[in-house]
Design a protein around this motif. Structure first.
Motif, PDB file in Angstrom:
ATOM      1  N   LYS A  53       0.797  -1.233   0.000  1.00 16.23           N
ATOM      2  CA  LYS A  53       0.000   0.000   0.000  1.00 16.23           C
ATOM      3  C   LYS A  53       0.826   1.278   0.000  1.00 16.23           C
ATOM      4  CE  LYS A  53      -4.107  -1.674   2.173  1.00 16.23           C
ATOM      5  NZ  LYS A  53      -4.631  -1.954   3.490  1.00 16.23           N
ATOM      6  N   ASN A  54       1.875   1.337   0.845  1.00 12.69           N
ATOM      7  CA  ASN A  54       2.582   2.606   0.962  1.00 12.69           C
ATOM      8  C   ASN A  54       3.713   2.764  -0.028  1.00 12.69           C
ATOM      9  OD1 ASN A  54       0.953   3.178   3.116  1.00 12.69           O
ATOM     10  ND2 ASN A  54       2.354   2.248   4.581  1.00 12.69           N
ATOM     11  N   GLU A  55       3.871   1.798  -0.928  1.00 12.00           N
ATOM     12  CA  GLU A  55       5.006   1.863  -1.825  1.00 12.00           C
ATOM     13  C   GLU A  55       4.609   2.515  -3.130  1.00 12.00           C
ATOM     14  OE1 GLU A  55       7.705  -0.380   0.674  1.00 12.00           O
ATOM     15  OE2 GLU A  55       8.014   0.790  -1.141  1.00 12.00           O
ATOM     16  N   ASN A  56       5.606   3.100  -3.792  1.00  9.44           N
ATOM     17  CA  ASN A  56       5.410   3.786  -5.060  1.00  9.44           C
ATOM     18  C   ASN A  56       5.143   2.780  -6.182  1.00  9.44           C
ATOM     19  OD1 ASN A  56       5.585   5.441  -7.240  1.00  9.44           O
ATOM     20  ND2 ASN A  56       7.698   6.097  -6.869  1.00  9.44           N
ATOM     21  N   PRO A  57       3.991   2.831  -6.831  1.00 12.18           N
ATOM     22  CA  PRO A  57       3.716   1.830  -7.862  1.00 12.18           C
ATOM     23  C   PRO A  57       4.507   2.032  -9.150  1.00 12.18           C
ATOM     24  CG  PRO A  57       1.884   3.356  -7.670  1.00 12.18           C
ATOM     25  CD  PRO A  57       2.842   3.694  -6.575  1.00 12.18           C
ATOM     26  N   GLU A  58       5.237   3.147  -9.260  1.00 13.45           N
ATOM     27  CA  GLU A  58       6.025   3.311 -10.485  1.00 13.45           C
ATOM     28  C   GLU A  58       7.367   2.624 -10.390  1.00 13.45           C
ATOM     29  OE1 GLU A  58       6.191   7.151 -12.153  1.00 13.45           O
ATOM     30  OE2 GLU A  58       4.203   7.656 -11.391  1.00 13.45           O
ATOM     31  N   LYS A  59       7.655   2.054  -9.220  1.00  8.97           N
ATOM     32  CA  LYS A  59       8.929   1.364  -9.079  1.00  8.97           C
ATOM     33  C   LYS A  59       8.665  -0.049  -8.605  1.00  8.97           C
ATOM     34  CE  LYS A  59      11.892   5.152  -7.798  1.00  8.97           C
ATOM     35  NZ  LYS A  59      12.550   5.760  -6.670  1.00  8.97           N
ATOM     36  N   ALA A  60       9.671  -0.889  -8.740  1.00  7.17           N
ATOM     37  CA  ALA A  60       9.571  -2.214  -8.140  1.00  7.17           C
ATOM     38  C   ALA A  60       9.753  -2.068  -6.642  1.00  7.17           C
ATOM     39  CB  ALA A  60      10.649  -3.112  -8.723  1.00  7.17           C
ATOM     40  N   CYS A  61       9.137  -2.969  -5.884  1.00  8.71           N
ATOM     41  CA  CYS A  61       9.220  -2.895  -4.423  1.00  8.71           C
ATOM     42  C   CYS A  61      10.001  -4.109  -3.945  1.00  8.71           C
ATOM     43  CB  CYS A  61       7.793  -2.884  -3.894  1.00  8.71           C
ATOM     44  SG  CYS A  61       7.622  -3.337  -2.201  1.00  8.71           S
ATOM     45  N   ILE A  62      10.842  -3.921  -2.950  1.00  9.18           N
ATOM     46  CA  ILE A  62      11.617  -5.051  -2.404  1.00  9.18           C
ATOM     47  C   ILE A  62      11.162  -5.274  -0.979  1.00  9.18           C
ATOM     48  CG2 ILE A  62      13.908  -5.831  -1.791  1.00  9.18           C
ATOM     49  CD1 ILE A  62      15.001  -4.438  -4.058  1.00  9.18           C
ATOM     50  N   GLU A  63      10.883  -6.528  -0.650  1.00  7.10           N
ATOM     51  CA  GLU A  63      10.409  -6.851   0.692  1.00  7.10           C
ATOM     52  C   GLU A  63      11.385  -7.863   1.282  1.00  7.10           C
ATOM     53  OE1 GLU A  63       7.141  -9.400   0.323  1.00  7.10           O
ATOM     54  OE2 GLU A  63       6.568  -9.299   2.409  1.00  7.10           O
ATOM     55  N   VAL A  64      11.852  -7.619   2.491  1.00  2.39           N
ATOM     56  CA  VAL A  64      12.837  -8.515   3.088  1.00  2.39           C
ATOM     57  C   VAL A  64      12.242  -9.168   4.329  1.00  2.39           C
ATOM     58  CG1 VAL A  64      15.115  -8.678   4.114  1.00  2.39           C
ATOM     59  CG2 VAL A  64      14.704  -7.050   2.289  1.00  2.39           C
ATOM     60  N   LEU A  88      19.539  -3.109  -0.665  1.00  2.00           N
ATOM     61  CA  LEU A  88      19.199  -3.762  -1.921  1.00  2.00           C
ATOM     62  C   LEU A  88      18.429  -2.837  -2.838  1.00  2.00           C
ATOM     63  CD1 LEU A  88      18.338  -7.261  -0.513  1.00  2.00           C
ATOM     64  CD2 LEU A  88      20.383  -6.588  -1.734  1.00  2.00           C
ATOM     65  N   GLU A  89      17.653  -1.917  -2.283  1.00  2.00           N
ATOM     66  CA  GLU A  89      16.956  -0.955  -3.139  1.00  2.00           C
ATOM     67  C   GLU A  89      17.952  -0.084  -3.882  1.00  2.00           C
ATOM     68  OE1 GLU A  89      14.195   1.167  -0.757  1.00  2.00           O
ATOM     69  OE2 GLU A  89      12.601  -0.263  -1.155  1.00  2.00           O
ATOM     70  N   SER A  90      19.079   0.227  -3.252  1.00  2.00           N
ATOM     71  CA  SER A  90      20.039   1.072  -3.959  1.00  2.00           C
ATOM     72  C   SER A  90      20.852   0.273  -4.961  1.00  2.00           C
ATOM     73  CB  SER A  90      20.966   1.768  -2.975  1.00  2.00           C
ATOM     74  OG  SER A  90      21.727   0.806  -2.307  1.00  2.00           O
ATOM     75  N   VAL A  91      20.847  -1.056  -4.860  1.00  2.07           N
ATOM     76  CA  VAL A  91      21.629  -1.860  -5.793  1.00  2.07           C
ATOM     77  C   VAL A  91      20.793  -2.294  -7.003  1.00  2.07           C
ATOM     78  CG1 VAL A  91      22.746  -4.093  -6.031  1.00  2.07           C
ATOM     79  CG2 VAL A  91      23.245  -2.697  -4.090  1.00  2.07           C
ATOM     80  N   CYS A  92      19.505  -2.539  -6.797  1.00  2.00           N
ATOM     81  CA  CYS A  92      18.669  -3.017  -7.899  1.00  2.00           C
ATOM     82  C   CYS A  92      18.168  -1.851  -8.734  1.00  2.00           C
ATOM     83  CB  CYS A  92      17.435  -3.744  -7.371  1.00  2.00           C
ATOM     84  SG  CYS A  92      17.816  -5.227  -6.501  1.00  2.00           S
ATOM     85  N   ILE A  93      17.887  -2.116  -9.989  1.00  3.02           N
ATOM     86  CA  ILE A  93      17.306  -1.099 -10.856  1.00  3.02           C
ATOM     87  C   ILE A  93      15.796  -1.215 -10.707  1.00  3.02           C
ATOM     88  CG2 ILE A  93      17.152  -0.232 -13.185  1.00  3.02           C
ATOM     89  CD1 ILE A  93      19.679  -1.751 -13.806  1.00  3.02           C
ATOM     90  N   LEU A  94      15.192  -0.271 -10.020  1.00  6.36           N
ATOM     91  CA  LEU A  94      13.791  -0.434  -9.654  1.00  6.36           C
ATOM     92  C   LEU A  94      12.831  -0.036 -10.758  1.00  6.36           C
ATOM     93  CD1 LEU A  94      14.008   0.889  -6.022  1.00  6.36           C
ATOM     94  CD2 LEU A  94      13.956  -1.451  -6.799  1.00  6.36           C
ATOM     95  N   THR A  95      13.341   0.630 -11.807  1.00  7.10           N
ATOM     96  CA  THR A  95      12.409   1.123 -12.815  1.00  7.10           C
ATOM     97  C   THR A  95      12.115   0.090 -13.897  1.00  7.10           C
ATOM     98  OG1 THR A  95      14.337   2.101 -13.843  1.00  7.10           O
ATOM     99  CG2 THR A  95      12.962   3.554 -12.533  1.00  7.10           C
ATOM    100  N   VAL A  96      12.819  -1.037 -13.901  1.00  8.74           N
ATOM    101  CA  VAL A  96      12.627  -1.998 -14.993  1.00  8.74           C
ATOM    102  C   VAL A  96      11.289  -2.714 -14.906  1.00  8.74           C
ATOM    103  CG1 VAL A  96      13.509  -4.109 -16.001  1.00  8.74           C
ATOM    104  CG2 VAL A  96      15.064  -2.347 -15.323  1.00  8.74           C
ATOM    105  N   ASN A  97      10.870  -3.092 -13.725  1.00  4.93           N
ATOM    106  CA  ASN A  97       9.597  -3.797 -13.565  1.00  4.93           C
ATOM    107  C   ASN A  97       8.700  -3.005 -12.629  1.00  4.93           C
ATOM    108  OD1 ASN A  97      10.092  -6.154 -15.095  1.00  4.93           O
ATOM    109  ND2 ASN A  97      11.352  -6.957 -13.434  1.00  4.93           N
ATOM    110  N   PRO A  98       8.011  -1.981 -13.110  1.00  4.04           N
ATOM    111  CA  PRO A  98       7.198  -1.190 -12.190  1.00  4.04           C
ATOM    112  C   PRO A  98       6.012  -1.980 -11.675  1.00  4.04           C
ATOM    113  CG  PRO A  98       6.760  -0.532 -14.437  1.00  4.04           C
ATOM    114  CD  PRO A  98       7.866  -1.541 -14.492  1.00  4.04           C
TER     115      PRO A  98
END
Lengths: 238, 240
Positions: A53-64, A88-98
């Motif tokens: 819910k609180n995550e930006n839908p234009e980016k991929a979200c990482i859950e640990v 991990l958010e800073s290492v992954c490219i979050l815009t590839v799979n929004p």
């Protein structure tokens, strides 16, 4: 300054590293990482449709999800989860799979010092195994500062307990490039910092950073060799 | 910290790359147009790798990273095996092992009209073709080929479906025929549908044939051609 460590290592020497990928049948990516006796298992599921819910839908979200070896999940586990997520958010490219979620589950198999850096390394290898797009690999090291001022790398649990302060440092891996050397240097090889836990003196921190960077080159090479070896195994087929 | 490589792009082709490696330098290739496939991204003048794998090059100008994963990245004109998850008014929602669900329009069948919409139960296995795979959108699928004919697309009845990696699916579909399939085909008679998203469907007259074929394919992932033939001979000897 010569220091006597209990297992006979020198100040800057790391423990023997071992890494295997694709060990879990059901997970989309998995890796096991061990540094000496510290062993961590990481599994990656994803990317799956939908974000929280609180995550930006234009980016991929990482859950640990961090699973300790024994005991219930409490505040330290939540802290590790948050640190891992940010790294991990800073290492992954979050815009590839929004609008997708990637779940990473970290299971501690054995804790003998330098647990969080091992977990970061394991999670990074598991993400590579799952094919999640990344900017570069994350290489994590633990440095400790003793009361007398000397710095050691990759402590065991006993050594950690005797130290005055420790720092976990995460660096991007060293890259092979076709660009001429000059152009990469200009950027200043940006350093990612993981978390610094109670470093008491600024001088010590910079010293740790230098040592850590030098050790990260060795870890980078180990990761690269590991990935090459496993890819040549599977490419022999057909 | 960085190793200095020769500045010709051929130096990384066919070798393993790790995320972050800069594999091409566009400033030294000013008058060419190159096409980037999966696994590569552009950062101003440098093309860097996003996944770990082998860099491949195909003349005249295509570069991509070949790697084998358990999840699928949808591409146009791929043939895949999807499982129906839900049906809406205009589309069927299909699970294709990718980051998003695929949409199969209700009319995307040969001779499909509003009056003869097929009724698929949840869990039906379909052999499909990817029509559109745009960034950020759900991929669109179809049960017809480009000219509108059915051409083997549609539901797969009976048989057994199992999951593999995308790399193994590509090997099974490569030409000349994969050694495993050739060796099996000499002794057994079976029907097979391979989805590029890592799903394989096998059908044969008797269940033991299906099981032997499925096991042979699953074992063949890390073996070389000769080893695959030996493995198949071994398996077939045990059942006959």
């Amino acid at each position: 300054m010569e220091v006597d460590r209990e297992d006979g290592r020198s100040q800057n020497q790391l423990r023997p590293l071992a890494c295997s990928r694709n060990i879990l049948h059901r997970a989309h990516g998995s890796a096991s990482w061990s540094q000496g006796d510290t062993k961590v298992l990481a599994a990656v599921y994803g990317p799956k449709a939908g974000t929280k819910k609180n995550e930006n839908p234009e980016k991929a979200c990482i859950e640990v999800i961090w699973k300790p070896k024994t005991g219930q999940i409490g505040k330290p586990e939540k802290e590790y989860e948050m640190i891992l997520k940010r790294t991990l958010e800073s290492v992954c490219i979050l815009t590839v799979n929004p609008n997708t979620t990637t779940s990473i589950i970290v299971q501690v198999v054995n804790d003998d010092g330098a647990l969080l850096p091992s977990a970061i390394n394991a999670a990074c290898m598991a993400l590579v195994d799952a094919g999640i797009p990344m900017k570069h690999l994350a290489v994590a090291i633990c440095c400790c500062v003793a009361k007398s001022g000397y710095v050691i790398l990759d402590p065991t649990k006993l050594e950690e307990q005797k130290m005055k302060a420790f720092a976990y440092l995460v660096f991007p891996n060293s890259v092979h490039s076709v660009l001429p050397e000059g152009s990469l240097r200009v950027e200043g090889e940006p350093i990612e910092n993981g978390i610094i836990t109670s470093v008491t003196h600024v001088d010590d921190y910079f010293y740790c950073l230098e040592r850590g960077r030098a050790a990260s080159v060795k870890l980078s090479d180990f990761l690269r060799r590991n990935l090459q070896q496993q890819s040549t195994d599977s490419s022999k087929a057909g | 910290m960085e190793n200095k490589q020769s500045s010709s792009p051929a130096s990384f082709v066919d070798s393993t790359v790790v995320p972050g490696d800069v594999v091409l330098d566009l400033s030294s290739m000013t008058s060419q147009t190159i096409k980037l496939g999966g696994g590569l991204r552009q950062d101003c003048d440098a093309i860097s790798a996003m996944k770990a794998g082998t860099l491949r090059f195909s003349k005249p100008n295509k570069y991509w990273i070949e790697s084998s994963q358990k999840r699928y990245v949808p591409c146009v004109e791929d043939t895949i095996l999807g499982i129906v998850v839900d049906s809406k008014a205009d589309n069927f929602l299909i699970d294709i092992k990718g980051p998003a669900m695929g949409f199969l329009p209700v009319l995307a069948f040969e001779g499909g009209t509003r009056r003869n919409i097929p009724k698929f139960e949840v869990g039906t296995l379909l052999y499909l073709r990817v029509v559109k795979a745009n960034f950020g959108m759900n991929p669109e699928l179809s049960c017809t080929d480009a000219s509108g004919k059915a051409a083997e697309f549609g539901p797969l009845k009976d048989g057994y479906m199992f999951e593999t990696s995308t790399g193994l699916s590509r090997k099974l579909l490569s030409s000349p025929t994969c050694p495993v399939l050739e060796a099996l085909g000499k002794k057994l008679s079976f029907e097979i549908a391979v989805g590029l998203n890592g799903r394989v469907w096998v059908n044969a007259a008797s269940p033991d044939t299906i099981v032997v074929v499925a096991n042979a394919i699953m074992n063949s992932e890390s073996l070389s051609g000769a080893q695959q033939i030996i493995m198949v001979d071994h398996l077939l000897k045990n059942i006959q």
